[in-house]
Design an enzyme around this catalytic site. Structure first.
Site, mmCIF file in Angstrom:
data_model
loop_
_atom_site.group_PDB
_atom_site.id
_atom_site.type_symbol
_atom_site.label_atom_id
_atom_site.label_comp_id
_atom_site.label_asym_id
_atom_site.label_seq_id
_atom_site.Cartn_x
_atom_site.Cartn_y
_atom_site.Cartn_z
ATOM 1 N N CYS A 130 8.595 0.216 7.166
ATOM 2 C CA CYS A 130 8.058 1.578 7.156
ATOM 3 C C CYS A 130 7.775 2.064 8.577
ATOM 4 O O CYS A 130 7.158 3.107 8.763
ATOM 5 C CB CYS A 130 6.792 1.650 6.308
ATOM 6 S SG CYS A 130 5.456 0.574 6.878
ATOM 7 N N CYS A 189 1.312 17.465 5.306
ATOM 8 C CA CYS A 189 2.704 17.640 5.744
ATOM 9 C C CYS A 189 2.714 18.183 7.167
ATOM 10 O O CYS A 189 1.796 18.897 7.576
ATOM 11 C CB CYS A 189 3.453 18.623 4.842
ATOM 12 S SG CYS A 189 3.664 18.082 3.140
ATOM 13 N N CYS A 219 0.641 21.122 -4.717
ATOM 14 C CA CYS A 219 1.184 20.143 -3.778
ATOM 15 C C CYS A 219 2.630 19.870 -4.166
ATOM 16 O O CYS A 219 2.885 19.081 -5.082
ATOM 17 C CB CYS A 219 0.364 18.844 -3.791
ATOM 18 S SG CYS A 219 0.937 17.638 -2.576
ATOM 19 N N GLU A 243 2.886 -13.936 -0.188
ATOM 20 C CA GLU A 243 2.078 -12.729 0.008
ATOM 21 C C GLU A 243 0.639 -13.141 0.333
ATOM 22 O O GLU A 243 0.134 -14.135 -0.195
ATOM 23 C CB GLU A 243 2.116 -11.883 -1.274
ATOM 24 C CG GLU A 243 1.131 -10.747 -1.365
ATOM 25 C CD GLU A 243 1.298 -9.713 -0.263
ATOM 26 O OE1 GLU A 243 0.273 -9.354 0.352
ATOM 27 O OE2 GLU A 243 2.440 -9.282 -0.025
ATOM 28 N N PHE A 270 6.104 -11.170 2.299
ATOM 29 C CA PHE A 270 5.297 -9.956 2.133
ATOM 30 C C PHE A 270 5.696 -9.307 0.804
ATOM 31 O O PHE A 270 6.005 -8.120 0.728
ATOM 32 C CB PHE A 270 5.496 -8.974 3.289
ATOM 33 C CG PHE A 270 5.285 -9.554 4.659
ATOM 34 C CD1 PHE A 270 4.013 -9.620 5.213
ATOM 35 C CD2 PHE A 270 6.345 -10.038 5.398
ATOM 36 C CE1 PHE A 270 3.815 -10.145 6.491
ATOM 37 C CE2 PHE A 270 6.170 -10.569 6.670
ATOM 38 C CZ PHE A 270 4.898 -10.614 7.219
ATOM 39 N N CYS A 278 -3.424 22.260 6.001
ATOM 40 C CA CYS A 278 -3.395 20.957 5.344
ATOM 41 C C CYS A 278 -2.650 19.940 6.205
ATOM 42 O O CYS A 278 -1.545 20.206 6.671
ATOM 43 C CB CYS A 278 -2.726 21.082 3.977
ATOM 44 S SG CYS A 278 -2.528 19.512 3.118
ATOM 45 N N ASP A 303 9.325 -7.448 3.824
ATOM 46 C CA ASP A 303 8.869 -6.052 3.770
ATOM 47 C C ASP A 303 7.417 -6.004 4.237
ATOM 48 O O ASP A 303 6.495 -5.879 3.428
ATOM 49 C CB ASP A 303 9.007 -5.507 2.346
ATOM 50 C CG ASP A 303 8.587 -4.043 2.225
ATOM 51 O OD1 ASP A 303 8.434 -3.385 3.273
ATOM 52 O OD2 ASP A 303 8.394 -3.580 1.092
ATOM 53 N N CYS A 324 4.672 25.362 0.462
ATOM 54 C CA CYS A 324 3.286 25.281 -0.034
ATOM 55 C C CYS A 324 2.400 26.257 0.711
ATOM 56 O O CYS A 324 2.482 26.382 1.937
ATOM 57 C CB CYS A 324 2.779 23.847 0.154
ATOM 58 S SG CYS A 324 1.061 23.576 -0.329
ATOM 59 N N GLN A 345 5.269 1.406 -3.693
ATOM 60 C CA GLN A 345 6.063 2.398 -2.973
ATOM 61 C C GLN A 345 5.689 3.785 -3.478
ATOM 62 O O GLN A 345 5.426 3.982 -4.663
ATOM 63 C CB GLN A 345 7.555 2.140 -3.175
ATOM 64 C CG GLN A 345 8.031 0.802 -2.620
ATOM 65 C CD GLN A 345 7.944 0.708 -1.104
ATOM 66 O OE1 GLN A 345 7.840 1.723 -0.404
ATOM 67 N NE2 GLN A 345 7.991 -0.512 -0.591
#
Length: 416
Positions: free
Chosen positions: A374, A78, A152, A300, A280, A75, A348, A63, A253
């Site tokens: 994550c 990334c 992008c 949740e 969750f 930017c 999760d 990019c 996601q």
């Protein structure tokens, strides 16, 4: 500020190259292990002035907004476009391996499930209205400067091709020059635009955004801070063949490919379970898939997400019974006595992990657990709690869905 020459030893958890300095590690963005660079150093942060030895793993960025010479600034979306695939994939997997080792855990860690350009269906932009037009893009690293983007490569073509349309909607809605966030989700029925932080929206802005959206195609919904402003079509996503209308600004996601990989690992592990707790649960990423073969109790804390899951399960065909419970699992985890009716659990949680819930799972008799995370650091902590209670980690799979960033997902499977 001082100028010095350093050699990069490794990549840090944030994607920066790290060199050994006289007072500790020095973090140098856009560098790779083995490179020798001249830097301008301020405290423990270095800015590359020149490179005398480049890494053979260095590649040209995909990019033109990436890096210190990026168009409109560097930017911050990334951090690792300059790393070749072999190094990059090893780095991502290594984040999971190292986090587990820090807790004394050495399970089998599978190869990284890789991400490809153009897969991101959910993007979070920053934006600001200026005299010259609407800035839309990403903040420069450690800065409030918005890098205005016109391409992008990580984003889906369906989002990139509509950047001008997204700017028009943002311009119709913005009331002043204050910056705001915009989450764009590509759904089966069009783009779902969820604004956050636009203040004092009045009738003028509501009319303007309505006229703007109705004059174009492909925008399913526009909301601000959870309030739906216009919804020409219900935005719809698919969880294993079950259509779901996600709440405005709700979590999904980031890529469909990573979601499918995670779901496949979870479903394979819970294969013969008859009654499953999905903790969750969000809007049903796992619960609705699991319900094809097992009874599911979804828990949740976000009421709107739970309502979306409940609505989807009630209108889908071929599912086993799905019950829902609104509950803050950080403050009030399911107790071991409540867990005894389940033969399997999937959880999760957000980045903070599920420490208190894992302490209750450790006291339970649940035979199979699938842990989705994550954050490798909190995953390692949670797994160490379960391992100490006699659970055996049967596998860990790192999954990349945030291409060219330092973020990595993982699915761990456990048995007792």
């Amino acid at each position: 500020m001082s100028t010095e020459t350093v050699t990069i030893n490794r990549l840090g958890s944030g994607g920066d190259g790290i060199a050994a300095g006289p007072d500790g590690p020095v973090y140098v963005p856009f560098t790779l292990p083995g490179e020798t660079v001249a830097i301008a150093r301020v405290k423990n942060h270095g800015t590359v002035m020149s490179t005398s030895v480049a890494s053979p793993d260095r590649v040209s960025p995909a990019c033109h907004h990436f890096g210190p010479d990026g168009r409109n600034g560097a930017c911050g979306g990334c951090s690792l476009q300059h790393a070749g695939e072999t190094l990059y994939h090893a780095y991502k997997r290594g984040l999971v391996v190292d986090a587990l080792k820090s807790k004394g855990l050495t399970p089998d860690v599978a190869p990284l499930v890789i991400a490809r350009p153009g897969e991101r269906r959910r993007m979070v932009f920053t934006a600001r209205k200026t005299e010259k037009g609407m800035l839309l893009g990403f903040n420069q690293a450690s800065s409030h400067h918005i890098v205005d983007i016109d391409e992008c490569p990580i984003s889906s073509p369906g989002i990139v091709s509509r950047l001008d349309a997204i700017r028009l909607v943002a311009d119709a809605l913005a009331t002043d020059s204050q910056g705001f966030r915009l989450t764009v989700l590509e759904t089966l029925s069009g783009l779902d635009l969820a604004f956050e932080g636009i203040r004092k929206i009045g009738d003028k802005q509501r009319r303007a955004v309505t006229e703007c959206v109705l004059s174009m195609r492909g925008i399913a919904r526009v909301s601000n801070d959870g309030e739906i402003l216009i919804e020409p079509q219900k935005p719809q996503i698919d969880f294993g063949g079950v259509p779901v209308i996600p709440p405005a600004g709700g979590f999904t996601q980031a890529t469909k490919q990573a979601e499918e990989a995670m779901a496949s690992l979870v479903l394979d592990h819970l294969d013969k379970a008859k009654r499953v707790a999905d903790l969750f649960s969000g809007s049903g990423t796992f619960a609705l898939r699991i319900a094809r073969t097992a009874r599911v109790h979804a828990v949740e804390g976000d009421e709107k997400a739970l309502q979306a899951l409940d609505h989807a399960s009630r209108h889908a065909q071929g599912l086993k019974p799905v019950t829902v419970e609104k509950r803050d699992l950080f403050r009030r985890p399911l107790m071991a006595s409540e867990l005894k009716v389940f033969d399997a659990v999937v959880f999760d949680p957000p980045r903070a992990g599920a420490e208190h819930q894992c302490r209750e799972l450790a006291r339970s008799g649940v035979k199979k657990i699938a842990a989705v995370s994550c954050n490798p650091v909190t995953l390692a902590r949670d797994l160490s709690i379960l391992a100490a209670a006699g659970y055996r980690i049967t596998g860990v799979t790192p999954i990349d869905q945030f291409l060219w960033s330092s973020h990595v997902e993982a699915v761990a499977t456990l048995e007792k």
